[in-house]
Each structure stands twice: as C-alpha cells, then as structure tokens.
Write a protein that holds these residues in place. Structure first.
Motif, PDB file in Angstrom:
ATOM      1  N   CYS A   1       0.853  -1.193   0.000  1.00  0.00           N
ATOM      2  CA  CYS A   1       0.000   0.000   0.000  1.00  0.00           C
ATOM      3  C   CYS A   1       0.898   1.255   0.000  1.00  0.00           C
ATOM      4  O   CYS A   1       2.115   1.132   0.117  1.00  0.00           O
ATOM      5  CB  CYS A   1      -0.926  -0.027   1.204  1.00  0.00           C
ATOM      6  SG  CYS A   1      -0.085   0.305   2.759  1.00  0.00           S
TER       7      CYS A   1
ATOM      8  N   GLY B   1       1.558   3.317   2.284  1.00  0.00           N
ATOM      9  CA  GLY B   1       2.353   3.376   3.512  1.00  0.00           C
ATOM     10  C   GLY B   1       2.710   4.794   3.917  1.00  0.00           C
ATOM     11  O   GLY B   1       2.091   5.762   3.494  1.00  0.00           O
TER      12      GLY B   1
ATOM     13  N   CYS C   1       0.047   7.726   3.886  1.00  0.00           N
ATOM     14  CA  CYS C   1      -1.156   7.384   4.650  1.00  0.00           C
ATOM     15  C   CYS C   1      -0.896   7.561   6.145  1.00  0.00           C
ATOM     16  O   CYS C   1       0.066   7.000   6.702  1.00  0.00           O
ATOM     17  CB  CYS C   1      -1.565   5.940   4.366  1.00  0.00           C
ATOM     18  SG  CYS C   1      -3.020   5.474   5.321  1.00  0.00           S
TER      19      CYS C   1
ATOM     20  N   ALA D   1      -2.410   6.299   8.553  1.00  0.00           N
ATOM     21  CA  ALA D   1      -2.590   5.082   9.348  1.00  0.00           C
ATOM     22  C   ALA D   1      -1.368   4.163   9.280  1.00  0.00           C
ATOM     23  O   ALA D   1      -1.295   3.175  10.007  1.00  0.00           O
ATOM     24  CB  ALA D   1      -3.825   4.329   8.850  1.00  0.00           C
ATOM     25  N   ALA D   2      -0.413   4.480   8.423  1.00  0.00           N
ATOM     26  CA  ALA D   2       0.715   3.558   8.192  1.00  0.00           C
ATOM     27  C   ALA D   2       1.747   3.661   9.297  1.00  0.00           C
ATOM     28  O   ALA D   2       2.077   4.753   9.760  1.00  0.00           O
ATOM     29  CB  ALA D   2       1.358   3.857   6.849  1.00  0.00           C
TER      30      ALA D   2
ATOM     31  N   SER E   1       2.047  -4.322   4.171  1.00  0.00           N
ATOM     32  CA  SER E   1       0.911  -3.445   4.426  1.00  0.00           C
ATOM     33  C   SER E   1       1.233  -2.500   5.576  1.00  0.00           C
ATOM     34  O   SER E   1       1.801  -2.923   6.590  1.00  0.00           O
ATOM     35  CB  SER E   1      -0.316  -4.306   4.770  1.00  0.00           C
ATOM     36  OG  SER E   1      -1.459  -3.486   4.870  1.00  0.00           O
ATOM     37  N   GLY E   2       0.840  -1.245   5.418  1.00  0.00           N
ATOM     38  CA  GLY E   2       1.130  -0.242   6.450  1.00  0.00           C
ATOM     39  C   GLY E   2       0.312  -0.439   7.711  1.00  0.00           C
ATOM     40  O   GLY E   2       0.665   0.048   8.777  1.00  0.00           O
ATOM     41  N   CYS E   3      -0.812  -1.151   7.585  1.00  0.00           N
ATOM     42  CA  CYS E   3      -1.620  -1.503   8.766  1.00  0.00           C
ATOM     43  C   CYS E   3      -2.468  -2.717   8.398  1.00  0.00           C
ATOM     44  O   CYS E   3      -2.397  -3.216   7.264  1.00  0.00           O
ATOM     45  CB  CYS E   3      -2.496  -0.325   9.218  1.00  0.00           C
ATOM     46  SG  CYS E   3      -3.954  -0.041   8.207  1.00  0.00           S
TER      47      CYS E   3
ATOM     48  N   LYS F   1      -5.423  -3.084   7.621  1.00  0.00           N
ATOM     49  CA  LYS F   1      -6.496  -2.927   6.635  1.00  0.00           C
ATOM     50  C   LYS F   1      -6.181  -3.637   5.326  1.00  0.00           C
ATOM     51  O   LYS F   1      -7.066  -4.102   4.625  1.00  0.00           O
ATOM     52  CB  LYS F   1      -6.725  -1.445   6.358  1.00  0.00           C
ATOM     53  CG  LYS F   1      -8.000  -0.891   6.931  1.00  0.00           C
ATOM     54  CD  LYS F   1      -8.153   0.524   6.467  1.00  0.00           C
ATOM     55  CE  LYS F   1      -9.487   1.094   6.865  1.00  0.00           C
ATOM     56  NZ  LYS F   1      -9.591   2.496   6.481  1.00  0.00           N
ATOM     57  N   GLY F   2      -4.915  -3.666   4.957  1.00  0.00           N
ATOM     58  CA  GLY F   2      -4.516  -4.394   3.740  1.00  0.00           C
ATOM     59  C   GLY F   2      -5.093  -3.826   2.468  1.00  0.00           C
ATOM     60  O   GLY F   2      -5.530  -4.581   1.589  1.00  0.00           O
ATOM     61  N   CYS F   3      -5.088  -2.505   2.317  1.00  0.00           N
ATOM     62  CA  CYS F   3      -5.706  -1.864   1.136  1.00  0.00           C
ATOM     63  C   CYS F   3      -5.133  -2.373  -0.187  1.00  0.00           C
ATOM     64  O   CYS F   3      -5.830  -2.418  -1.184  1.00  0.00           O
ATOM     65  CB  CYS F   3      -5.488  -0.354   1.171  1.00  0.00           C
ATOM     66  SG  CYS F   3      -6.335   0.471   2.502  1.00  0.00           S
TER      67      CYS F   3
HETATM   68  S1  SF4 Z   1      -3.346  -0.561   4.473  1.00  0.00           S
HETATM   69 FE1  SF4 Z   1      -3.440   0.916   6.168  1.00  0.00          FE
HETATM   70  S2  SF4 Z   1      -1.548   2.064   5.954  1.00  0.00           S
HETATM   71 FE2  SF4 Z   1      -1.886   1.071   3.992  1.00  0.00          FE
HETATM   72  S3  SF4 Z   1      -3.022   2.575   2.749  1.00  0.00           S
HETATM   73 FE3  SF4 Z   1      -4.538   1.237   3.746  1.00  0.00          FE
HETATM   74  S4  SF4 Z   1      -5.077   2.356   5.637  1.00  0.00           S
HETATM   75 FE4  SF4 Z   1      -3.145   3.222   4.893  1.00  0.00          FE
END
Ligand code: SF4
Length: 364
Positions: free
Chosen positions: A281, A283, A287, A289-290, A313-315, A317-319
């Motif tokens: 993502c 990251g 973002c 949230a990362a 993944s930065g968090c 959520k696994g976008c």
């Molecule tokens: S997975 Fe988390 S850190 Fe990565 S883009 Fe989505 S919300 Fe942001």
C-alpha cells in the motif's frame, strides 16, 4: 478502504491521507491529452500519485473537499467523467486492453445503456461488468465466442449464448435486483433464478479466466508495468508522449501501437523486473494510518530476495490486496507482524520483527 463504498470523482472517499477519488477512463483508454490533463489535476489537487486499481480505474489520494470539486470539473472537461454524478456511478464497464472493434462496440453500447437506465441506480456500488476480460472482479461477464457472445452472472460457471450481449447483460442486472434484493454481489444470488428472470437459457461453459502477458512488446503495443501499481504525475505526463494508454487491471498500461518506451526507472519495462512480485500500500508518509514506509521496505527485501512474492501493508487494513498471500508483512508500532497464507487482517505467526529478522526468516 471502506467496505461497500466505491468512490467516483463526485463521491470522494475519506481515507487515511485525505480524500480518495477514482477515475474511470471510458473504454479504458487515455488519449495523450487526457493523460496529461489527469496528471496535471492529480498533481494540483491530490498528492500527485496515481494508482491503477484491479478494475482498470485510476485512483488519486490526498484531495481536500475543495480540491476534489476542482478535480471533478477537470475530469468532466477532459472527457474522463460523465457530467451527471448518478450516471458516472453506474459507468462500471471494464474492457480488455487489447479488445477488438466488436468488443469495444459492445462495451460502449453497454456503458451508454447503463448511464441511461435509472432503474439500475439501485445496484450496489461495486456492481460491475467485464467485456472480453477475465480474471478481474465483475458481476456480469460478456465474452466473445465465435459468432455469439457468452454472457453470464459471476460465479455461474455456465453462460447464455446470445447475439444481443448488451440486452442480456442488462437483463441479468435487472434480474439481480429482482431475485436478490439486498445482496451485495452477483455471486451471492442463485444463478438459475437469475437466468430465468433475465429470460436467458444457459448453454455454454463459462470461459475460464486468462491472465495475458502484459509487460514488453505485445501484438497491439508495448506493455508498461507500474511498481506497486502506482505512477507519479510527471512520469505519466512523459508516458503520454508515447501514445494512447490502455488501462489494464494488472498494474500496467498498454501503450497502443508503440514498439518501445524510453527507459525510465519509475516504470517496469522488463517482464523479469523483481518489483513485479511486490505488493504494498502507499504506507508512510502518504497514509496517516501507516506504521512504516512499506514500499521502501519491500524494495529492500526484493534486493535480497528478487522474484519472491511479498505483500507489505502499512496496517491491518490491507488496502493493496484483500486476498490471501503466501507471505504478508503488516507494519505496527513495534515492527512487522508476519502472516503466512493469509491477509493483512489474519492472525500473524510472529510480531515485532525488524527487516533483518524477516530476511533471516525468509532465508531459512
Ligand atoms: S493498508 Fe493501512 S496504511 Fe496502507 S493505505 Fe490502507 S489504511 Fe493506509
């Protein structure tokens, strides 16, 4: 990414780094002038990075409420969005990047019909159609089959053979609303009931998904991959000089009729490029949230393990990819959590790992 929300240029979606909008180039084509307009608007109104989605759309992050309005006006002006927000929402037709004239005609007719059919406003936001294109998420599929078209609801495994593919596809969409009210996706509905309600008789095995070769010299042009499925506005502007860009759902553009593209480190021109095996993502810092700069970390791991499929993944959520992967690394405050054969949201087998520890585990 919020479940059930499918952003458009008129319906931005809040994400960790401001608003996110999605552009749906008609028939998946970006003329040079449109690609330049898109690049300029993404740099001016968003964070200047464009991401290709699994449905062959482009999404831009980092917009504000004011800049999103300006961006939407620019996209309508460039012919990349309908001026009617409701029609724009229903324009959900993906077409194969190398589609022939007959398939493009069907896709164009289907898109026209969808934008004019107000009764289909009740379809779920993510409901989509795929023309001559397999291997992507879609609810109604249309595939040329000799002098007929195979048309089927996703998940049916069997298709109707018809010479009127647009009518059949719309019939299945209306049937979905009638027989599966409240369902989120076509594969949740009973296929026999759908065919019956649409007045169609299933007669053919549904064609199997194909994943075409997409990087390098191809019969219809030159395939250009995007590391992590993303391209910055300046690179897109340069690429526009090479020809019309066909958007693919495979993290790549096809530059129509081109036999080569100038070398560019921001692009993947070699099918053996190890960056193709990486998913991450945006990251940090894109973002909020990362917990890490996951793309930089993915590249560092790829240098040690070229070709190894990795999802960072930065968090949780696994976008970048909601599907299970052999190895998923999820950034957290104390380092990475490692998930085997799962998604970013699944329970990890280890937590608090540094890149060095992860490398040692992979090497072992
Ligand atoms: S997975 Fe988390 S850190 Fe990565 S883009 Fe989505 S919300 Fe942001």
């Amino acid at each position: 990414m919020r479940r059930g929300w499918c952003p458009t240029v008129f319906a931005p979606m809040p994400s960790g780094d401001g608003l996110l909008v999605r552009v749906k180039p008609p028939l998946g084509r970006l003329l040079a002038v449109q690609a330049r307009a898109l690049a300029a608007a993404a740099a001016r109104d968003g964070n200047g990075v464009l991401e290709l989605t699994g449905r062959a759309n482009l999404q831009i992050r980092g917009l504000t409420a004011a800049s999103a309005e300006r961006f939407a006006r620019a996209m309508v002006g460039a012919g990349l969005a309908s001026p009617d927000p409701a029609a724009e929402r229903r324009r959900t037709v993906a077409v194969a990047p190398l589609a022939d004239a007959a398939s493009l005609d069907v896709a164009a007719s289907l898109e026209d019909a969808l934008t004019q059919d107000d009764a289909l406003a009740a379809l779920p936001a993510k409901f989509g159609f795929a023309v001559a294109l397999s291997g992507i998420a879609a609810d109604v599929r249309l595939y040329p089959s000799g002098e007929f078209w195979a048309v089927w609801p996703d998940g049916a495994g069997i298709a109707a053979a018809t010479r009127a593919p647009v009518r059949a596809a719309l019939g299945l969409a209306h049937a979905f609303l009638a027989v599966a009210p409240g369902a989120a996706r076509m594969h949740d509905a009973d296929a026999d009931a759908l065919f019956a309600a649409a007045g169609l008789r299933p007669a053919l095995p549904a064609p199997l998904p194909l994943r075409p070769r997409i990087i390098g010299q191809l019969p219809g042009g030159f395939g250009v991959g995007l590391p992590f499925g993303a391209v910055d506005a300046a690179t897109l502007d340069r690429l526009a000089a090479c020809g019309t860009l066909h958007v693919t759902p495979w993290r790549a553009f096809l530059v129509a009729a081109a036999t080569a593209v100038p070398p560019d480190p921001a692009l993947i021109l070699d099918p053996a490029d190890p960056r193709r095996a990486l998913t991450a993502c945006p990251g940090r810092p894109a973002c909020a949230a990362a917990a890490a700069d996951v793309r930089a970390d993915a590249l560092a791991l790829a240098r040690r393990f070229p070709g190894r499929a990795l999802h960072l993944s930065g968090c949780a959520k696994g976008c970048a990819d909601p599907r299970p992967a052999p190895l998923t690394l999820v950034a957290g405050a104390d380092g990475y959590a490692l998930v085997r054969n799962g998604t970013a949201a699944d329970p990890p087998v280890a937590r608090g790992l540094s890149l060095g520890q992860i490398a040692a585990m992979i090497a072992a």
